[in-house]
Design an enzyme around this catalytic site. Structure first.
Site, mmCIF file in Angstrom:
data_model
loop_
_atom_site.group_PDB
_atom_site.id
_atom_site.type_symbol
_atom_site.label_atom_id
_atom_site.label_comp_id
_atom_site.label_asym_id
_atom_site.label_seq_id
_atom_site.Cartn_x
_atom_site.Cartn_y
_atom_site.Cartn_z
ATOM 1 N N HIS A 142 39.216 -22.682 19.045
ATOM 2 C CA HIS A 142 39.587 -21.420 18.993
ATOM 3 C C HIS A 142 40.883 -21.382 18.229
ATOM 4 C CE1 HIS A 142 37.350 -19.551 22.431
ATOM 5 N NE2 HIS A 142 37.307 -20.720 22.998
ATOM 6 N N CYS B 199 33.704 -20.451 18.685
ATOM 7 C CA CYS B 199 33.304 -20.960 19.968
ATOM 8 C C CYS B 199 31.816 -20.572 20.337
ATOM 9 C CB CYS B 199 34.261 -20.655 21.154
ATOM 10 S SG CYS B 199 34.080 -22.057 22.443
ATOM 11 N N ASP C 255 55.508 -6.327 45.978
ATOM 12 C CA ASP C 255 54.417 -6.933 46.281
ATOM 13 C C ASP C 255 54.672 -8.071 47.217
ATOM 14 O OD1 ASP C 255 53.257 -5.452 44.122
ATOM 15 O OD2 ASP C 255 53.181 -7.162 42.885
ATOM 16 N N ILE D 139 55.860 -8.737 26.768
ATOM 17 C CA ILE D 139 56.363 -8.189 25.389
ATOM 18 C C ILE D 139 57.945 -8.045 25.330
ATOM 19 C CG2 ILE D 139 56.151 -6.834 23.464
ATOM 20 C CD1 ILE D 139 53.600 -8.352 23.705
ATOM 21 N N GLN E 256 28.402 -21.082 18.233
ATOM 22 C CA GLN E 256 26.911 -21.744 18.839
ATOM 23 C C GLN E 256 25.869 -20.742 18.585
ATOM 24 O OE1 GLN E 256 28.038 -22.086 22.827
ATOM 25 N NE2 GLN E 256 29.419 -23.940 22.709
ATOM 26 N N GLU F 93 42.456 -18.899 17.026
ATOM 27 C CA GLU F 93 43.355 -17.869 17.566
ATOM 28 C C GLU F 93 44.554 -18.530 18.255
ATOM 29 O OE1 GLU F 93 40.402 -18.257 18.588
ATOM 30 O OE2 GLU F 93 40.229 -17.560 20.553
#
Ligand code: GLN
Length: 535
Positions: free
Chosen positions: A503, A379, A147, A18, A383, A505
């Protein structure tokens, strides 16, 4: 090409994505074309095979790339469409290096991390950046400095720093300042993580510090001194009421001007669209309540794009949508739990895989349909809406999806024909952009304002065309189709009953909400006002 490389220190989950997307947004406001590359040092080729419990939702791109959710943040903040190449993983890099080795491309050489793997990383970054046609490319290195997995990537960007002219590349390090028991913000973890970066040959030019409240002056001074950056380049990225306020918060501190100075960029453009959108978001007065009935409800990130799209619908309708996550399984045994859904102004069933919770989700759909509560299914949500309709309206008692019951007498949802022979799980679903033609006079055409749409997909199952006529004769309408493939189901005459196989979104943007989400929120606002009138 100008590169802004971002690393993270102290710990993961800081909202680095972000922060970086916000920096990119501010540069976009200055008139630059900004793109982003996310590096995920895990060995998976892509995020497609990972459970949402691992890293949150799998974001789907137009080309069908199944990627880290940060790419969703980049698409929303930068209002752009990325491709799968914008998500680099260790798996992708090694797969390429190993296949080159097998082909004999390195014939005679010992293939090593430096230079072969690092060269592959640099080549990819430069190729993707160039292909995007952007002026500025953000490169986010996932994980935390230190890491093992991220070492080759850090080495690759270190080399880039040497190879590129100084005015073409800048390093930003994102850290965290936690408060001690007296409320003093502590900088030692930030100092340590910069030290660790230094040991790898990287010195950040900017330090962005995440914190609960604005970074105290004393903390800024300390970080500047110990981390060797000018104080004006220690930026406070404190928690905001909403993530869309972060670009404004960062802008106030002059970071964009500083970055432009470093990158030798000049611009007099001052886009205000984002600021206006945030102002609109903050000026909402109405409030509605939405229930999302799902399976991964205790991890908000697993439905991130849906939550964002709902918010976009709210901004457009000038109303704040309070979202309540309802665990589907709790609706299965106890009718009183289902009754509780009456308090909501809308019900949304998101996508999902596997049978767990599906019967509970269908109870919620039945409740929405019978009580005329605005409903959006996505989705798996579509269904299940079709199965529920088949069972309870079209008299197909044991209707089901063959995903959950292979022996159902009425397989109203069945595997896509092209999916039957597939053995590999990675990247093999029906993925990415597909078009749909919408039916004249339907809710779908009204929402989209056109009869031709393109939306993103991620599924293996679909409405079985053999049952379409029977289902439609009972009143459900398949108002969006891709040839013989049902893309949208709606029930006319309701407040709002709409479900899509795709989808929506993933293409929703702040200021430009996805039509189905916009439609849902609009119906919810209207319904909530009606209820107030009745009471
Ligand atoms: N499990 C269903 C399918 O594969 C739905 C997928 C989804 O909701 N993304 O078709």
């Amino acid at each position: 090409m100008k590169y802004i490389v971002v690393t993270g220190g102290v710990m993961s989950g800081l909202g680095k994505g972000i922060t970086i997307a916000s920096i990119g947004r501010n540069l976009k406001n200055k008139g630059y074309k900004v793109t982003a590359i996310k590096i995920d040092p895990y060995i998976n080729i892509d995020a497609g095979t990972m459970s949402p419990y691992q890293h949150g939702e799998v974001f789907v791109l137009k080309d069908g790339g199944e990627v880290d959710l940060d790419l969703g943040n980049y698409e929303r903040f930068l209002d752009t469409e990325l491709t799968r190449d914008h998500n680099l993983t260790t798996g992708k890099i090694y797969q390429e290096v190993i296949s080159k080795e097998r082909r004999g491309d390195y014939l005679g050489k010992t293939v090593q991390i430096i230079p072969h793997v690092t060269n592959e990383i640099k080549n990819r970054i430069r190729k993707v950046a160039a292909r995007s046609g952007a002026d500025i490319c953000l490169i986010e290195i996932g994980g935390t400095v230190g890491d093992i997995e991220s070492m080759p990537f850090l080495e690759a960007v270190r080399q880039m720093h040497r190879e590129e002219p100084a005015e073409n590349i800048v390093f930003i390090h994102v850290t965290l300042a936690m408060e001690d028991l007296q409320g003093e913000q502590k900088t030692k973890p930030s100092q340590h993580s910069v030290k660790e970066l230094r040991a790898l040959g990287l010195s950040p030019e900017v330090i962005v510090v995440r914190s609960k409240s604005p970074l105290q002056e004393s903390a800024k001074e300390k970080i500047a001194l110990f981390c060797d950056v000018p104080q004006e380049l220690v930026i406070s990225a404190h928690d905001a009421d909403d993530i869309y306020e972060v670009p404004l918060e960062i802008e106030e501190q002059g970071l964009t001007t500083q970055l432009m100075k470093h990158l030798q960029l000049e611009s007099s453009v001052e886009g205000s669209g984002w600021k206006d959108m945030v102002a609109r978001m903050k000026s909402t007065t109405d409030k509605v309540k939405l229930a999302i009935v799902g399976k991964y409800t205790n991890l908000e990130d697993s439905y991130l794009s849906i939550l964002e799209a709902v918010k976009h619908g709210g901004i457009d309708n000038r109303c704040k949508v309070e979202v309540n996550m309802v665990e589907a399984e709790t609706l299965e045994e106890d009718p009183a739990e289902v009754e509780k859904l009456l308090q909501f102004d809308g019900i949304l069933i998101p996508g999902g895989f596997g049978g767990r919770g599906t019967e509970g989700k269908m109870k919620a759909i039945k409740f929405a349909r019978e009580n005329n509560i605005p409903f959006l299914g996505i989705c798996l949500g579509m269904q299940l809406a079709v199965i529920e309709f088949a069972r309870n309206v079209a008299n197909l008692g044991k209707a089901n999806s063959t995903e959950f019951d292979e022996d159902t007498p009425y397989p109203v949802i069945d595997i896509l024909p092209e999916q039957t022979g597939i053995a590999n799980m990675g990247g093999t679903m029906r993925l990415g952009d597909y078009e749909a033609l919408l039916k004249e006079g339907s809710i779908a055409t009204e929402l989209y304002g056109t009869n031709y749409i393109v939306e993103r997909h991620r599924h293996r199952y679909e409405v079985n065309p053999e049952f379409v006529d029977r289902l439609e004769s009972f009143g459900i309408i398949f108002s969006g189709k891709n040839k013989n493939r049902m893309e949208i189901a709606e029930i006319p005459g309701k407040r709002f009953f709409f479900a899509s196989q795709f989808h929506p979104e993933f293409r929703s943007r702040p200021g430009r909400p996805s039509p189905p989400f916009d439609g849902l929120v609009r119906a919810m606002c209207k319904y909530s006002k009606e209820k107030e009138g009745i009471q």
